[in-house]
Design an enzyme around this catalytic site. Structure first.
Site, PDB file in Angstrom:
ATOM      1  N   ASN A 126       0.806  -1.225   0.000  1.00  0.00           N
ATOM      2  CA  ASN A 126       0.000   0.000   0.000  1.00  0.00           C
ATOM      3  C   ASN A 126       0.839   1.276   0.000  1.00  0.00           C
ATOM      4  O   ASN A 126       0.293   2.384   0.059  1.00  0.00           O
ATOM      5  CB  ASN A 126      -0.976   0.001   1.178  1.00  0.00           C
ATOM      6  CG  ASN A 126      -0.282  -0.088   2.529  1.00  0.00           C
ATOM      7  OD1 ASN A 126       0.694   0.606   2.781  1.00  0.00           O
ATOM      8  ND2 ASN A 126      -0.806  -0.942   3.398  1.00  0.00           N
ATOM      9  N   HIS A 176      -2.813   4.547   8.657  1.00  0.00           N
ATOM     10  CA  HIS A 176      -1.971   3.451   9.134  1.00  0.00           C
ATOM     11  C   HIS A 176      -2.032   3.329  10.656  1.00  0.00           C
ATOM     12  O   HIS A 176      -2.149   2.227  11.190  1.00  0.00           O
ATOM     13  CB  HIS A 176      -0.519   3.673   8.697  1.00  0.00           C
ATOM     14  CG  HIS A 176       0.414   2.572   9.083  1.00  0.00           C
ATOM     15  ND1 HIS A 176       0.971   1.715   8.164  1.00  0.00           N
ATOM     16  CD2 HIS A 176       0.893   2.172  10.287  1.00  0.00           C
ATOM     17  CE1 HIS A 176       1.741   0.839   8.784  1.00  0.00           C
ATOM     18  NE2 HIS A 176       1.721   1.105  10.073  1.00  0.00           N
ATOM     19  N   SER A 222      31.995 -25.504  14.958  1.00  0.00           N
ATOM     20  CA  SER A 222      32.321 -24.930  16.260  1.00  0.00           C
ATOM     21  C   SER A 222      31.286 -25.258  17.334  1.00  0.00           C
ATOM     22  O   SER A 222      31.633 -25.532  18.476  1.00  0.00           O
ATOM     23  CB  SER A 222      32.461 -23.406  16.142  1.00  0.00           C
ATOM     24  OG  SER A 222      33.590 -23.067  15.370  1.00  0.00           O
ATOM     25  N   GLU A 228      21.255 -15.674  11.752  1.00  0.00           N
ATOM     26  CA  GLU A 228      20.796 -15.911  13.132  1.00  0.00           C
ATOM     27  C   GLU A 228      19.371 -15.443  13.362  1.00  0.00           C
ATOM     28  O   GLU A 228      18.568 -16.149  13.995  1.00  0.00           O
ATOM     29  CB  GLU A 228      21.736 -15.206  14.132  1.00  0.00           C
ATOM     30  CG  GLU A 228      23.058 -15.899  14.346  1.00  0.00           C
ATOM     31  CD  GLU A 228      24.112 -15.466  13.341  1.00  0.00           C
ATOM     32  OE1 GLU A 228      25.259 -15.935  13.456  1.00  0.00           O
ATOM     33  OE2 GLU A 228      23.783 -14.659  12.440  1.00  0.00           O
ATOM     34  N   HIS A 237      30.805 -20.793  22.987  1.00  0.00           N
ATOM     35  CA  HIS A 237      31.764 -19.691  23.109  1.00  0.00           C
ATOM     36  C   HIS A 237      31.196 -18.649  24.073  1.00  0.00           C
ATOM     37  O   HIS A 237      30.996 -17.491  23.727  1.00  0.00           O
ATOM     38  CB  HIS A 237      32.065 -19.090  21.738  1.00  0.00           C
ATOM     39  CG  HIS A 237      32.731 -20.041  20.794  1.00  0.00           C
ATOM     40  ND1 HIS A 237      32.186 -21.262  20.452  1.00  0.00           N
ATOM     41  CD2 HIS A 237      33.915 -19.964  20.117  1.00  0.00           C
ATOM     42  CE1 HIS A 237      32.983 -21.891  19.607  1.00  0.00           C
ATOM     43  NE2 HIS A 237      34.046 -21.139  19.388  1.00  0.00           N
ATOM     44  N   ASP A 293      39.756 -14.348  19.764  1.00  0.00           N
ATOM     45  CA  ASP A 293      38.770 -13.678  18.909  1.00  0.00           C
ATOM     46  C   ASP A 293      38.496 -12.255  19.378  1.00  0.00           C
ATOM     47  O   ASP A 293      37.999 -11.429  18.617  1.00  0.00           O
ATOM     48  CB  ASP A 293      37.462 -14.467  18.874  1.00  0.00           C
ATOM     49  CG  ASP A 293      37.560 -15.683  17.973  1.00  0.00           C
ATOM     50  OD1 ASP A 293      38.610 -15.856  17.339  1.00  0.00           O
ATOM     51  OD2 ASP A 293      36.607 -16.467  17.913  1.00  0.00           O
ATOM     52  N   ARG A 336      33.884 -22.854  24.863  1.00  0.00           N
ATOM     53  CA  ARG A 336      34.823 -23.238  23.800  1.00  0.00           C
ATOM     54  C   ARG A 336      36.025 -23.945  24.408  1.00  0.00           C
ATOM     55  O   ARG A 336      36.517 -24.929  23.857  1.00  0.00           O
ATOM     56  CB  ARG A 336      35.291 -22.004  23.033  1.00  0.00           C
ATOM     57  CG  ARG A 336      36.379 -22.299  22.004  1.00  0.00           C
ATOM     58  CD  ARG A 336      36.866 -20.994  21.370  1.00  0.00           C
ATOM     59  NE  ARG A 336      37.826 -21.220  20.309  1.00  0.00           N
ATOM     60  CZ  ARG A 336      39.150 -21.288  20.482  1.00  0.00           C
ATOM     61  NH1 ARG A 336      39.645 -21.164  21.706  1.00  0.00           N
ATOM     62  NH2 ARG A 336      39.951 -21.481  19.455  1.00  0.00           N
TER      63      ARG A 336
END
Length: 506
Positions: A27, A102, A223, A250, A300, A308, A359
């Site tokens: 719309n 709306h 992992s 994700e 992890h 990391d 980990r």
């Protein structure tokens, strides 16, 4: 516009979900006004690039919409998007095609004008024409006959194939065996290892015990170690598998898990790194709100993942997830606790569960002879006792449980007897009866919580006067042993903090 639509549409196109049909109410209006303010996508071509059948129709032309639906149903190899060009507030003389239609009521004057423009009587205020009621009544009767015929056919099939019928019922009821904990405990490794690896072995036993269990990872299975090894993967045109490869999606993964749970017949799980739970918080919250059994395997799980660095090292995520109503967060410390974690997740039929796994490798935890393994299912239990009685109670989760045990040893040598409580699920522990809570955390005995994350949540456990050894900063890029030393998560550092606090620093 939102990213989750891109992730989900891409995945659906890849899997060639020919029974998926969407009608897009095109719309051209959002809350701020015309979508041209921010949006100029060629939507059909975008979805065609994802592998969809996509085309546009006049959304106010019922015959055109019906023909489009027939075309969509006939397409078996691709999902379909039907872009229905419509006019929001249709018929309202001043509010049609505006943002006012709306997010606001039309108002009496505009509503009456719209009814007149559409040839609709002003009274009664809410009107369902008799012919519409008759149409729905006839359709209900037609569908009732179809339903009865299907049920009769199913009963005849079940009589001819009792074994398959039993498997069908097992799936549709998502049954979990009564002795699940015993099975998973027997399969749980007793040696030391990372809980992501220990949990993977427990997952294989859980998959064997619960055929309805299905899931996968967001491109991280090497992992997270969450592939069901006894079954093939789900792939385009092949849906007999039990492992999904969600890709780097994700948010989309979380939404798909919710859809599977709402459909029924399966218990879905998805896995990624704990830090990436931030990408999927909306579907996690929705699973909790909708009371759906979805399982999240977040690996992890702390700054101890090492090199990391702080972008990948979770600090606030555990407490943030524990703040979501109905979401249970379980952080096991060894193989048996991984068995308890999966048992809790599979038994929670009307709520989601998150497992937080390491980990790095952890040592096996010692337990006294005759230990009652079922105590783990209460969220927290006494792992190591003080003699003759504790002067302090150390409470820890996951990788910090072994740390607390070593700190206890040093405290004991210094004349400070300490009890260690492994509290794999503090939310669950706080729901236990007062007698059990007091037996684990004796009133009047100082309490210290140890977890490598923000400390705020733990004051619910240790009280306002308790000590929480946590983190009020982000992590760093270094081997996890160096991080532990620099951030004060060594046995010597924890023992010293506790001694100083008991001596009056509190």
């Amino acid at each position: 516009m939102e990213g989750v639509s891109h992730e989900a549409a891409s995945f659906a196109g890849h899997l060639r979900l020919g029974n998926l049909i969407y009608l897009y109410d095109d719309n051209h209006i959002s809350i701020e006004g015309d979508t041209a303010l921010t949006y100029s996508d060629d939507v059909p071509r975008r979805f065609q690039a994802y592998g969809w059948q996509a085309f546009a129709v006049d959304g106010h032309d019922r015959a055109a919409v019906a023909a489009a639906l027939e075309q969509a149903v006939a397409q078996q190899e691709r999902p379909t998007l039907i872009c229905c060009r419509t006019h929001i507030g249709y018929g309202a003389p001043r509010k049609q095609d505006t943002a006012h239609a709306h997010g606001e009521p039309l108002g009496e004057e505009e509503l009456n004008a719209a009814k007149q423009a559409l040839g609709w009587p002003l009274e009664p205020r809410f009107r369902v024409p008799d012919e519409v009621r008759a149409l729905f009544r006839r359709r209900a009767e037609e569908l009732r006959a179809e339903y009865d015929a299907w049920q009769a056919g199913f009963r005849h099939w079940a009589e001819r194939h009792p074994d398959l019928a039993a498997r069908w019922r097992e799936h549709m009821e998502a049954r979990v065996p009564e002795d699940l904990f015993e099975r998973l405990l027997a399969a749980a490794p007793r040696e030391g290892d990372a809980t992501r690896s220990l949990g993977s072995k427990v997952l294989q036993a859980a998959a064997a015990a619960v055929p309805a269990l299905v899931g996968g990872s967001a491109d991280l299975d090497p992992s997270t170690k969450t592939r069901i090894q006894s079954a093939p993967s789900v792939a385009p045109g092949r849906f007999e598998g039990r492992t999904f490869h969600f890709g780097v999606r994700e948010h989309g993964m979380g939404a798909v898990l919710n859809g599977i749970a709402l459909h029924g017949g399966f218990i879905p799980y998805g896995s990624t790194f704990l830090i990436f739970s931030d990408y999927m918080r909306p579907p996690v919250r929705l699973a909790a709100l909708a009371e759906q059994q979805v399982i999240y395997v977040f690996t992890h799980d702390s700054v101890f993942l090492g090199e990391d660095g702080p972008t990948h090292q979770p600090v606030e995520q555990l407490s943030g997830l524990r703040a979501v109503p109905h979401l249970l967060v379980v952080r096991p410390a060894d193989g048996p606790e991984c068995a308890a974690a999966w048992t809790l997740a599979l038994r929670r039929r009307r709520a989601p569960t998150a497992l937080a796994l390491t980990r790095q490798k952890l040592p096996a935890l010692p337990r006294a002879d005759g230990f009652d393994w079922s105590l783990m299912l209460r969220g927290g239990y006494v792992l190591a006792e003080a003699s003759p009685r504790p002067r302090v109670v150390l409470v820890a989760t996951g990788s910090e449980v072994a740390l607390a045990l070593e700190a206890r040893e040093r405290l004991g040598k210094g004349g400070v007897p300490a009890r260690v409580v492994s509290m794999l699920a503090p939310q669950l522990f706080l729901e236990q009866d007062a007698a059990y809570r007091d037996a684990v955390l004796p009133p009047g005995v100082p309490r210290v919580a140890v977890e490598a994350g923000v400390p705020d949540y733990w004051y619910q456990v240790v009280g306002r006067e308790g000590l929480v050894i946590g983190l009020q900063r982000f992590g760093a890029s270094a081997p996890y042993t160096v991080i532990a030393e620099k951030l004060g998560f060594t046995p010597e550092a924890v023992a010293e903090r506790v001694r100083a606090w008991l001596a009056g620093a509190r």
